[in-house]
Write a protein that holds these residues in place. Sequence first.
Motif, PDB file in Angstrom:
ATOM      1  N   VAL A   1      29.275  27.495  40.238  1.00  0.00           N
ATOM      2  CA  VAL A   1      30.297  27.880  39.252  1.00  0.00           C
ATOM      3  C   VAL A   1      30.595  29.375  39.333  1.00  0.00           C
ATOM      4  O   VAL A   1      31.759  29.799  39.398  1.00  0.00           O
ATOM      5  CB  VAL A   1      29.838  27.490  37.833  1.00  0.00           C
ATOM      6  N   SER A   2      29.529  30.191  39.352  1.00  0.00           N
ATOM      7  CA  SER A   2      29.745  31.645  39.325  1.00  0.00           C
ATOM      8  C   SER A   2      30.382  32.148  40.616  1.00  0.00           C
ATOM      9  O   SER A   2      31.298  32.979  40.584  1.00  0.00           O
ATOM     10  CB  SER A   2      28.415  32.356  39.081  1.00  0.00           C
ATOM     11  N   ALA A   3      29.919  31.650  41.762  1.00  0.00           N
ATOM     12  CA  ALA A   3      30.476  32.113  43.035  1.00  0.00           C
ATOM     13  C   ALA A   3      31.935  31.683  43.187  1.00  0.00           C
ATOM     14  O   ALA A   3      32.775  32.459  43.658  1.00  0.00           O
ATOM     15  CB  ALA A   3      29.646  31.572  44.192  1.00  0.00           C
ATOM     16  N   ALA A   4      32.254  30.456  42.772  1.00  0.00           N
ATOM     17  CA  ALA A   4      33.642  29.998  42.858  1.00  0.00           C
ATOM     18  C   ALA A   4      34.538  30.815  41.936  1.00  0.00           C
ATOM     19  O   ALA A   4      35.653  31.205  42.319  1.00  0.00           O
ATOM     20  CB  ALA A   4      33.707  28.513  42.499  1.00  0.00           C
ATOM     21  N   SER A   5      34.067  31.094  40.737  1.00  0.00           N
ATOM     22  CA  SER A   5      34.856  31.892  39.790  1.00  0.00           C
ATOM     23  C   SER A   5      35.052  33.312  40.313  1.00  0.00           C
ATOM     24  O   SER A   5      36.150  33.878  40.219  1.00  0.00           O
ATOM     25  CB  SER A   5      34.165  31.932  38.428  1.00  0.00           C
ATOM     26  N   LEU A   6      33.987  33.875  40.860  1.00  0.00           N
ATOM     27  CA  LEU A   6      34.063  35.235  41.388  1.00  0.00           C
ATOM     28  C   LEU A   6      35.038  35.321  42.554  1.00  0.00           C
ATOM     29  O   LEU A   6      35.876  36.227  42.619  1.00  0.00           O
ATOM     30  CB  LEU A   6      32.664  35.673  41.840  1.00  0.00           C
ATOM     31  N   LEU A   7      34.959  34.367  43.473  1.00  0.00           N
ATOM     32  CA  LEU A   7      35.845  34.372  44.631  1.00  0.00           C
ATOM     33  C   LEU A   7      37.295  34.198  44.215  1.00  0.00           C
ATOM     34  O   LEU A   7      38.198  34.882  44.725  1.00  0.00           O
ATOM     35  CB  LEU A   7      35.428  33.269  45.599  1.00  0.00           C
ATOM     36  N   THR A   8      37.558  33.295  43.263  1.00  0.00           N
ATOM     37  CA  THR A   8      38.918  33.079  42.782  1.00  0.00           C
ATOM     38  C   THR A   8      39.484  34.335  42.142  1.00  0.00           C
ATOM     39  O   THR A   8      40.640  34.719  42.382  1.00  0.00           O
ATOM     40  CB  THR A   8      38.940  31.923  41.769  1.00  0.00           C
ATOM     41  N   ALA A   9      38.667  35.000  41.321  1.00  0.00           N
ATOM     42  CA  ALA A   9      39.116  36.220  40.659  1.00  0.00           C
ATOM     43  C   ALA A   9      39.409  37.325  41.667  1.00  0.00           C
ATOM     44  O   ALA A   9      40.411  38.036  41.558  1.00  0.00           O
ATOM     45  CB  ALA A   9      38.063  36.681  39.654  1.00  0.00           C
ATOM     46  N   LEU A  10      38.554  37.466  42.686  1.00  0.00           N
ATOM     47  CA  LEU A  10      38.760  38.505  43.690  1.00  0.00           C
ATOM     48  C   LEU A  10      40.033  38.268  44.495  1.00  0.00           C
ATOM     49  O   LEU A  10      40.779  39.208  44.782  1.00  0.00           O
ATOM     50  CB  LEU A  10      37.553  38.577  44.626  1.00  0.00           C
ATOM     51  N   VAL A  11      40.281  37.022  44.859  1.00  0.00           N
ATOM     52  CA  VAL A  11      41.505  36.704  45.606  1.00  0.00           C
ATOM     53  C   VAL A  11      42.740  37.011  44.771  1.00  0.00           C
ATOM     54  O   VAL A  11      43.725  37.595  45.256  1.00  0.00           O
ATOM     55  CB  VAL A  11      41.487  35.224  46.046  1.00  0.00           C
ATOM     56  N   ALA A  12      42.703  36.641  43.491  1.00  0.00           N
ATOM     57  CA  ALA A  12      43.844  36.890  42.618  1.00  0.00           C
ATOM     58  C   ALA A  12      44.100  38.390  42.441  1.00  0.00           C
ATOM     59  O   ALA A  12      45.246  38.853  42.506  1.00  0.00           O
ATOM     60  CB  ALA A  12      43.609  36.231  41.257  1.00  0.00           C
ATOM     61  N   VAL A  13      43.025  39.155  42.237  1.00  0.00           N
ATOM     62  CA  VAL A  13      43.177  40.603  42.061  1.00  0.00           C
ATOM     63  C   VAL A  13      43.658  41.257  43.352  1.00  0.00           C
ATOM     64  O   VAL A  13      44.495  42.164  43.331  1.00  0.00           O
ATOM     65  CB  VAL A  13      41.844  41.223  41.592  1.00  0.00           C
ATOM     66  N   HIS A  14      43.140  40.790  44.478  1.00  0.00           N
ATOM     67  CA  HIS A  14      43.576  41.359  45.760  1.00  0.00           C
ATOM     68  C   HIS A  14      45.061  41.110  45.995  1.00  0.00           C
ATOM     69  O   HIS A  14      45.773  41.985  46.508  1.00  0.00           O
ATOM     70  CB  HIS A  14      42.744  40.752  46.891  1.00  0.00           C
ATOM     71  N   ARG A  15      45.555  39.958  45.606  1.00  0.00           N
ATOM     72  CA  ARG A  15      46.985  39.686  45.747  1.00  0.00           C
ATOM     73  C   ARG A  15      47.806  40.621  44.871  1.00  0.00           C
ATOM     74  O   ARG A  15      48.875  41.081  45.265  1.00  0.00           O
ATOM     75  CB  ARG A  15      47.272  38.228  45.371  1.00  0.00           C
ATOM     76  N   ARG A  16      47.289  40.929  43.671  1.00  0.00           N
ATOM     77  CA  ARG A  16      47.993  41.871  42.811  1.00  0.00           C
ATOM     78  C   ARG A  16      48.041  43.258  43.431  1.00  0.00           C
ATOM     79  O   ARG A  16      49.045  43.942  43.360  1.00  0.00           O
ATOM     80  CB  ARG A  16      47.314  41.956  41.449  1.00  0.00           C
ATOM     81  N   PHE A  17      46.931  43.660  44.015  1.00  0.00           N
ATOM     82  CA  PHE A  17      46.893  44.957  44.664  1.00  0.00           C
ATOM     83  C   PHE A  17      47.889  44.993  45.819  1.00  0.00           C
ATOM     84  O   PHE A  17      48.596  45.990  46.009  1.00  0.00           O
ATOM     85  CB  PHE A  17      45.481  45.240  45.186  1.00  0.00           C
ATOM     86  N   ARG A  18      47.948  43.924  46.584  1.00  0.00           N
ATOM     87  CA  ARG A  18      48.879  43.880  47.722  1.00  0.00           C
ATOM     88  C   ARG A  18      50.322  43.892  47.240  1.00  0.00           C
ATOM     89  O   ARG A  18      51.180  44.558  47.839  1.00  0.00           O
ATOM     90  CB  ARG A  18      48.625  42.603  48.545  1.00  0.00           C
ATOM     91  N   SER A  19      50.624  43.163  46.185  1.00  0.00           N
ATOM     92  CA  SER A  19      52.000  43.131  45.679  1.00  0.00           C
ATOM     93  C   SER A  19      52.408  44.475  45.088  1.00  0.00           C
ATOM     94  O   SER A  19      53.563  44.881  45.168  1.00  0.00           O
ATOM     95  CB  SER A  19      52.138  42.039  44.610  1.00  0.00           C
ATOM     96  N   ALA A  20      51.434  45.203  44.504  1.00  0.00           N
ATOM     97  CA  ALA A  20      51.739  46.513  43.920  1.00  0.00           C
ATOM     98  C   ALA A  20      52.049  47.541  45.008  1.00  0.00           C
ATOM     99  O   ALA A  20      52.776  48.497  44.782  1.00  0.00           O
ATOM    100  CB  ALA A  20      50.577  46.991  43.069  1.00  0.00           C
ATOM    101  N   GLU A  21      51.487  47.338  46.179  1.00  0.00           N
ATOM    102  CA  GLU A  21      51.750  48.250  47.305  1.00  0.00           C
ATOM    103  C   GLU A  21      53.148  48.041  47.869  1.00  0.00           C
ATOM    104  O   GLU A  21      53.699  48.935  48.482  1.00  0.00           O
ATOM    105  CB  GLU A  21      50.709  48.044  48.407  1.00  0.00           C
TER     106      GLU A  21
END
Length: 314
Positions: free
Chosen positions: A294-314
Amino acid sequence: MQEALNDLENSEILSREQAALLRRIYGRELFSVHWELRLLLYGGILILTTGLGLLVAKHFASIGHLTLLAAIVLGGLACFAYCLRNGGGFSPERLAAPDAAYDYVLLLGCLLLGTLQGYLELRYQLLAQNWNWWLLVSALTYLLCAHYFDNRLVLSLALSTLGAWLGVKTSLLGARPWDGGLRDNALFFGVLVVGAGVIQARLGWKRHFLPVHLHLGVNVLLAVLVAGVGPSTAGATYLAGLLLACSCSALYALRDRSFAFLLYSVLYGYLGITTFVFNRGHWSSEGIILYFLVSAASLLTALVAVHRRFRSAE
């Protein structure tokens, strides 16, 4: 894109040659191998100096002391002479490297200097039990070279060597890995590295060195705090410090749009919390598996989502 290039060319904003070059880039007919070449240079220098160190350690008696000493000294002098001749001299501002090999020639010269110090200690036992002071001498020399020649590779080497000296010095006093004394020294080192980088940037002195200080210092601080969360009786205090440090790293990441520092805060925070939870509770094997799923899946999902935001902001 092609239509935009055609319009710019027809409006004579771009020349025919410029437009043709941009079309080739857009069509991916041209691509940069800048980082690949730098990686090859860096790897080649590390392999060269490692091989030289092994040669000195295993065959210095058969080759001859003076021969090895002369080869190392001449190689180092040649590297520093090249950098002095081609470099632009000292400046508190960022200096552009005169060529692609400049940074790596300086790195090679510094590593040859370290090899020379190791050779002298191995051959003549100049410092004997106090051999760890060679690390301090190397670190200070590398710091001087990094600032004079404006080289972040050598700055990383200098800070790492300084940390190694502090760790070896503490270990020679009888400290075991990650015990209280070593953790305290590592915390001091991490704060020192981060603080020095921040103060230096505030004073307008080599501002571009700040990321090197932050990456190394933050990783050391977070790693030490995670280690203190474990079986230590002050685990709760270390966990509180870890969460505070992770929060600061995350805030810096959001302010400067640096995903690396957000990644540090999330991963180290996850490790710290997981260590604290498992060391202070009795878990069944099923509970451990469920927790990590549960924790690893949640962590990975959150990181992917945040990384996409960072990429879109660039």
